[in-house]
Design an enzyme around this catalytic site. Structure first.
Site, mmCIF file in Angstrom:
data_model
loop_
_atom_site.group_PDB
_atom_site.id
_atom_site.type_symbol
_atom_site.label_atom_id
_atom_site.label_comp_id
_atom_site.label_asym_id
_atom_site.label_seq_id
_atom_site.Cartn_x
_atom_site.Cartn_y
_atom_site.Cartn_z
ATOM 1 N N ILE A 196 0.860 -1.175 0.000
ATOM 2 C CA ILE A 196 0.000 0.000 0.000
ATOM 3 C C ILE A 196 0.901 1.231 0.000
ATOM 4 O O ILE A 196 2.077 1.152 0.351
ATOM 5 C CB ILE A 196 -0.970 0.038 1.202
ATOM 6 C CG1 ILE A 196 -0.221 -0.062 2.539
ATOM 7 C CG2 ILE A 196 -2.014 -1.053 1.089
ATOM 8 C CD1 ILE A 196 -1.135 0.007 3.748
ATOM 9 N N ASP A 197 0.340 2.355 -0.403
ATOM 10 C CA ASP A 197 1.130 3.577 -0.535
ATOM 11 C C ASP A 197 1.749 4.012 0.783
ATOM 12 O O ASP A 197 1.238 3.698 1.869
ATOM 13 C CB ASP A 197 0.244 4.728 -1.023
ATOM 14 C CG ASP A 197 -0.222 4.544 -2.456
ATOM 15 O OD1 ASP A 197 0.471 3.852 -3.211
ATOM 16 O OD2 ASP A 197 -1.276 5.103 -2.805
ATOM 17 N N LYS A 198 2.803 4.770 0.681
ATOM 18 C CA LYS A 198 3.459 5.344 1.851
ATOM 19 C C LYS A 198 2.462 6.052 2.755
ATOM 20 O O LYS A 198 2.469 5.865 3.974
ATOM 21 C CB LYS A 198 4.544 6.327 1.394
ATOM 22 C CG LYS A 198 5.149 7.147 2.526
ATOM 23 C CD LYS A 198 6.062 8.231 1.991
ATOM 24 C CE LYS A 198 6.535 9.151 3.118
ATOM 25 N NZ LYS A 198 7.351 10.286 2.609
#
Length: 374
Positions: free
Chosen positions: A181-183
């Site tokens: 998942i994104d930062k």
């Protein structure tokens, strides 16, 4: 099983010759920290069988070629249909022939980074001998790369699993991420700790059987109580760090997001999103494409005042909200799958982190105040 959380590789090959992986650009490495697994096949190894090769089973052939990979791991990969000959899946007893092109493919891209184990606390929802589920905080990069070679989830995992010296990415002792998942997205991630778990989890992500539920705060009042965004996603030609929803079904990759309204607060809406596919930035792109970008999502139009009044007091309220939650308001709230070995169904849930919970509470108070004033 249901668990609630407190808010508080190796080199590529060809003809037996090692091929160094291509260096990725800054933009490509950034994009790889994706909203979910890309769910397409990526080539990790390639062999062209020599003209003089004697007939032999493919599992035995690959065991001889792949020096640091066990025969058991190869057999698991074959069973999971990750080994192909001429781009067709085969069984372990397939007899290789001179000239065969054999590829070892997996539903995630390879990396070639040295990992430095670091003593970084992890919020662990579940752990056994084969897998882990962790609740990643917003702001933590999942995998080293693009200026983030320390302080990542993978650095923390290496330490947690007992490693104290730098190791090569893909070292079996370090575990394996099967999705990302994104930062700046918080929430649940699954990590395999054994070959069996890696193959089993990867297969479930590839066939879309994983249950994933996200909570998002989006701009605007969504008219329908629930709906589906079904539009292909591809790179934005004007900005290669972005993706966009495409009208042409012949372009991009199939992407389907189901959403349901949880709470309406006038100028913003809290929604639940369930992924049928898992493309890079899928929820962010899809919600933006229907006119409801995620609150605080700088890349997809969520850091400007999309809805509301023109008054300075309202603008100050929005600025305060951006300070409370200085990221896209997106949280991977639940993750469900079949345990690759026990076959038991596991379901994990992570309550909203404090920044999103505070943001929603602040908007709820604002909406109540507006209704009184009106």
């Amino acid at each position: 099983m249901k668990a609630e959380l407190d808010i508080k590789g190796a080199p590529e090959w060809g003809n037996g010759r090692e091929v160094e992986p291509n260096d990725k650009s800054t933009e490509d490495q950034d994009i790889e920290e994706s909203d979910a697994n890309e769910q397409e096949m990526f080539e990790h190894y390639r062999y062209v069988v020599d003209p003089g090769q004697a007939p032999v089973r493919i599992d035995k052939y690959l065991t001889g070629q792949m020096e640091y990979t066990s025969r058991n791991r190869i057999q698991l990969a074959i069973k999971a249909e990750f080994v192909r000959v001429a781009d067709k899946t085969v069984k372990a007893n397939y007899i290789v022939r001179p000239g065969d092109v054999i590829t070892f493919v997996m539903p995630y891209q390879r990396r070639g980074t040295e990992i430095k184990p670091q003593n970084i606390p992890l919020n662990i929802a579940y752990e056994d001998d084969d897998l882990m589920v962790v609740n990643k905080p917003a702001g933590m990069v999942v995998h080293p790369g693009h200026g983030h070679y320390e302080g990542t989830l993978v650095n923390a995992l290496a330490w947690h699993l007992g490693l104290r010296e730098d190791v090569k990415d893909g070292d079996g002792r370090m575990g394996m991420l099967v999705h990302r998942i994104d930062k700046d997205t918080s929430g649940l991630l699954a990590i395999s700790k054994s070959d069996e778990a890696q193959m089993g989890l990867s297969k479930q992500f590839f066939v879309h059987s994983i249950e994933r539920r996200y909570i998002a705060v989006v701009w605007g009042n969504i008219e329908e109580d629930e709906g589906t965004v079904d539009s292909n996603i591809g790179r934005d030609p004007s900005d290669r760090l972005k993706f966009k929803a495409l009208d042409n079904r012949e372009e991009g990759k199939t992407a389907i997001t189901h959403y349901k309204v949880l709470e309406r607060m006038g100028f913003i809406t809290v929604v639940e999103c369930r992924l049928e596919t898992g493309r890079t930035h899928q929820i962010r792109v899809h919600m933006s494409s229907i006119g409801h970008p995620l609150f605080g999502d700088e890349r997809y139009g969520g850091t400007t005042i999309n809805k509301g009044t023109i008054y300075a007091k309202y603008r100050q309220f929005i600025e305060n909200c951006f300070k409370i939650c200085p990221r896209q308001a997106l949280h991977a709230a639940s993750l469900g799958f079949e345990h690759p070995l026990s076959r038991k169904h596991l379901l994990f849930e992570a309550p909203l982190p404090s920044d999103m919970a505070t943001l929603i509470a602040k908007w709820r108070d604002y909406a109540k105040l507006r209704s009184v004033e009106e």
